[in-house]
Write a protein that holds these residues in place. Structure first.
Motif, short mmCIF file in Angstrom:
data_model
loop_
_atom_site.label_atom_id
_atom_site.label_comp_id
_atom_site.label_asym_id
_atom_site.label_seq_id
_atom_site.Cartn_x
_atom_site.Cartn_y
_atom_site.Cartn_z
N LYS A 1 0.83 -1.21 0.00
CA LYS A 1 0.00 0.00 0.00
C LYS A 1 0.87 1.26 0.00
CE LYS A 1 -4.10 -2.14 2.03
NZ LYS A 1 -5.09 -2.12 3.13
N THR A 2 1.10 1.81 1.16
CA THR A 2 1.88 3.05 1.25
C THR A 2 3.25 2.93 0.62
OG1 THR A 2 0.73 3.56 3.32
CG2 THR A 2 2.74 4.81 2.83
N GLY A 3 3.93 1.81 0.88
CA GLY A 3 5.28 1.65 0.37
C GLY A 3 5.38 1.42 -1.11
N SER A 4 4.26 1.18 -1.77
CA SER A 4 4.30 0.93 -3.21
C SER A 4 4.29 2.20 -4.04
CB SER A 4 3.10 0.06 -3.61
OG SER A 4 1.89 0.76 -3.42
N TYR A 5 4.12 3.35 -3.39
CA TYR A 5 4.16 4.63 -4.10
C TYR A 5 5.52 5.29 -3.87
CZ TYR A 5 -0.79 4.24 -5.04
OH TYR A 5 -2.01 3.82 -5.51
N VAL A 6 6.23 5.52 -4.95
CA VAL A 6 7.58 6.10 -4.86
C VAL A 6 7.52 7.58 -5.21
CG1 VAL A 6 8.71 3.94 -5.37
CG2 VAL A 6 8.12 5.46 -7.24
N LYS A 7 8.38 8.33 -4.54
CA LYS A 7 8.44 9.77 -4.80
C LYS A 7 9.19 10.03 -6.10
CE LYS A 7 10.23 10.72 -0.74
NZ LYS A 7 10.77 11.50 0.39
N LEU A 8 8.58 10.79 -6.99
CA LEU A 8 9.25 11.11 -8.24
C LEU A 8 10.44 12.03 -7.98
CD1 LEU A 8 6.22 11.64 -10.65
CD2 LEU A 8 7.66 9.63 -10.37
N ILE A 9 10.25 12.97 -7.06
CA ILE A 9 11.32 13.87 -6.66
C ILE A 9 11.50 13.73 -5.16
CG2 ILE A 9 12.07 16.28 -6.51
CD1 ILE A 9 10.56 16.84 -9.06
N PRO A 10 12.70 13.39 -4.69
CA PRO A 10 12.91 13.04 -3.28
C PRO A 10 12.40 14.07 -2.29
CG PRO A 10 14.85 12.52 -4.57
CD PRO A 10 13.93 13.25 -5.49
N TRP A 11 12.51 15.36 -2.62
CA TRP A 11 12.14 16.38 -1.65
C TRP A 11 10.66 16.78 -1.76
CZ3 TRP A 11 15.92 16.76 -5.33
CH2 TRP A 11 15.63 17.47 -6.49
N GLU A 12 9.88 16.10 -2.61
CA GLU A 12 8.46 16.36 -2.74
C GLU A 12 7.68 15.14 -2.27
OE1 GLU A 12 6.99 19.06 -3.45
OE2 GLU A 12 8.64 20.28 -4.22
N ASP A 13 7.14 15.21 -1.04
CA ASP A 13 6.47 14.06 -0.45
C ASP A 13 5.16 13.70 -1.12
OD1 ASP A 13 8.48 13.64 1.43
OD2 ASP A 13 7.57 15.02 2.87
#
Length: 466
Positions: free
Chosen positions: A191-203
């Protein structure tokens, strides 16, 4: 004559019985042999219990034998008359032979003190048992239950080996904790862990990992690995499994996303099925003194009340080969000046001072590689993997996934990247390729330098959000 013959035979039988315990003891001591197919370094402590034949009711400990044998596999020793002896099996760290002799000397002295205190006739006809030695129960009740002739093993945590006796209640509690933990973290990864941040500093700017993940170029000793799964198949020249790996790569090359993909695949049952538990630990939240189980609960099990911390720790310690730790971002650790005397169990797992049979993958940037691969942390044998980012085919796949509904945009960007050696080189970085996709979507133009791609790409991204 017949009476005299019977008396002679009786005397010979008594003499034979009086010698038999010693012969049995020597048989046990002399016949400790390693199985031919094995090789791990194991110490066997053999203590033979013999009843005093003097009729005074005392008991004594026969010759203690300490032997070093190199075996592999489960750690079995072939022993004659196992019902007459007590065994403690201790597994020792490979290469630690220089530390064995002091331990043996200390243990020998302890056994001698136990012997000295044990051989004390009570005069009351009662048997005495040396401390820490369990006496064999030869009663009819024990014989009926089948327990009278079973050898005993130590419950001392410091003597826990491959087959150490465990409290059934503790084993059951550990299994329950592991099952609950597995369910909780697998759900989190899916669930939550399956969504990756495209830009590290943008949550809040994320994509599902299935929609964006593209295979990275992973190299070991200059040769490309087929997939990350090959990391777990590496062996030493002697055929032993290498259970530690360092993923070394520049910023933006996709190391963290790869860690997320490993955990996601495990949670979906698509890879790493050999592991019962897989823990992703973000090193940016870790100090050198941080304890491993504390990080597991803080980062993965926050608010989960169905998992007992001590039972989970017990399961990990007793099932190390079934546990995988994914330590992401060693270079981001809160503590930069490390002091080995202050290491908590996370760093002790890295340097194999704790849970050394667990599988470990740790990521780092080249700037911190030599801080990680040192005598106080990661040592040989380990697998070094270079994370090189995308190759030409990977770049095409990533762009087409980003523009999944805009085929023309995707083809245009692919042609533009191919037309420039500079852009082709920069596009190997997943982070820079992402920024190129953002810029191209805006006005189908790209700058030719990395600094401008960063500044303009981030600027466009912020303006789009506003």
């Amino acid at each position: 004559m017949a009476d005299q013959s019977e008396e002679t035979m009786e005397e010979e039988e008594m003499a034979r019985q009086s010698q038999e315990p010693e012969q049995r003891s020597m048989a046990v001591v002399e016949n400790i042999q390693p199985s031919p197919e094995t090789r791990d370094l194991v110490r066997a402590e053999n203590t033979q219990m013999l009843e005093n034949q003097s009729g005074q009711g005392a008991c004594l400990m026969a010759n203690q034998s300490l032997a070093l044998h190199r075996i592999e596999g489960s750690g079995h020793l072939v022993v004659d008359h196992p019902s007459h002896c007590t065994f403690n099996i201790r597994q020792l760290k490979p290469g630690a032979t220089e530390n064995i002799l002091p331990g043996l000397e200390k243990l020998t002295a302890t056994l001698q003190r136990a012997l000295d205190s044990a051989v004390k006739p009570t005069g009351s006809g009662q048997e005495c048992t040396p401390p820490n030695i369990q006496k064999l129960d030869n009663s009819p009740q024990a014989a009926a239950s089948g327990t009278s002739m079973q050898p005993k093993t130590s419950d001392d945590p410091s003597v826990q080996g491959a087959h150490a006796t465990k409290d059934p209640a503790q084993v059951a509690a550990a299994q329950v904790a592991a099952k609950s933990c597995r369910e909780a973290i697998a759900t989190y990864y899916r669930k939550t862990g399956s969504y990756v941040k495209l830009i590290p500093w943008e949550d809040d700017d994320t994509k599902h990992i299935r929609d964006i993940f593209t295979e990275l170029t992973l190299e070991k000793s200059g040769k490309k690995l087929e997939s990350y799964k090959d990391i777990f198949l590496q062996k030493t020249r002697d055929g032993d499994c290498i259970n530690q790996a360092v993923l070394n790569g520049l910023a933006g090359r996709g190391k963290s996303t790869l860690i997320d993909k490993m955990a996601y695949d495990w949670a979906c049952g698509e890879a790493l099925e050999q592991f019962e538990l897989v823990f992703v630990i973000r090193m940016s939240a870790v100090e050198q003194s941080t304890e491993l189980v504390d990080s597991i609960f803080n980062q993965l099990l926050s608010g989960v009340t169905s998992v007992d911390k001590n039972s989970l720790s017990s399961f990990i310690s007793h099932n190390q080969e079934k546990v995988l730790f994914l330590f992401d971002g060693f270079d981001e650790m809160k503590t930069q000046a490390l002091d080995e005397a202050l290491f908590g169990s996370i760093l002790k797992t890295l340097n194999r001072k704790k849970d050394r049979e667990c599988f470990v993958v740790v990521t780092t940037r080249p700037s911190h590689y030599h801080k990680l691969v040192t005598r106080s942390l990661i040592e040989e044998p380990f697998t070094q993997v270079k994370v090189e980012g995308f190759d030409k085919e990977d770049i095409k796949k990533y762009v087409k996934r980003f523009y999944s509904d805009e085929h023309d945009k995707a083809e245009g960007l692919i042609r533009r990247i191919k037309s420039s050696n500079v852009l082709s080189d920069l596009a190997k970085s997943p982070m820079l390729l992402l920024l190129m996709c953002i810029l191209w979507r805006e006005d189908s133009k790209l700058p030719e330098t990395m600094s401008r791609i960063y500044s303009e790409g981030i600027g466009v991204h912020i303006s789009q959000k506003n």
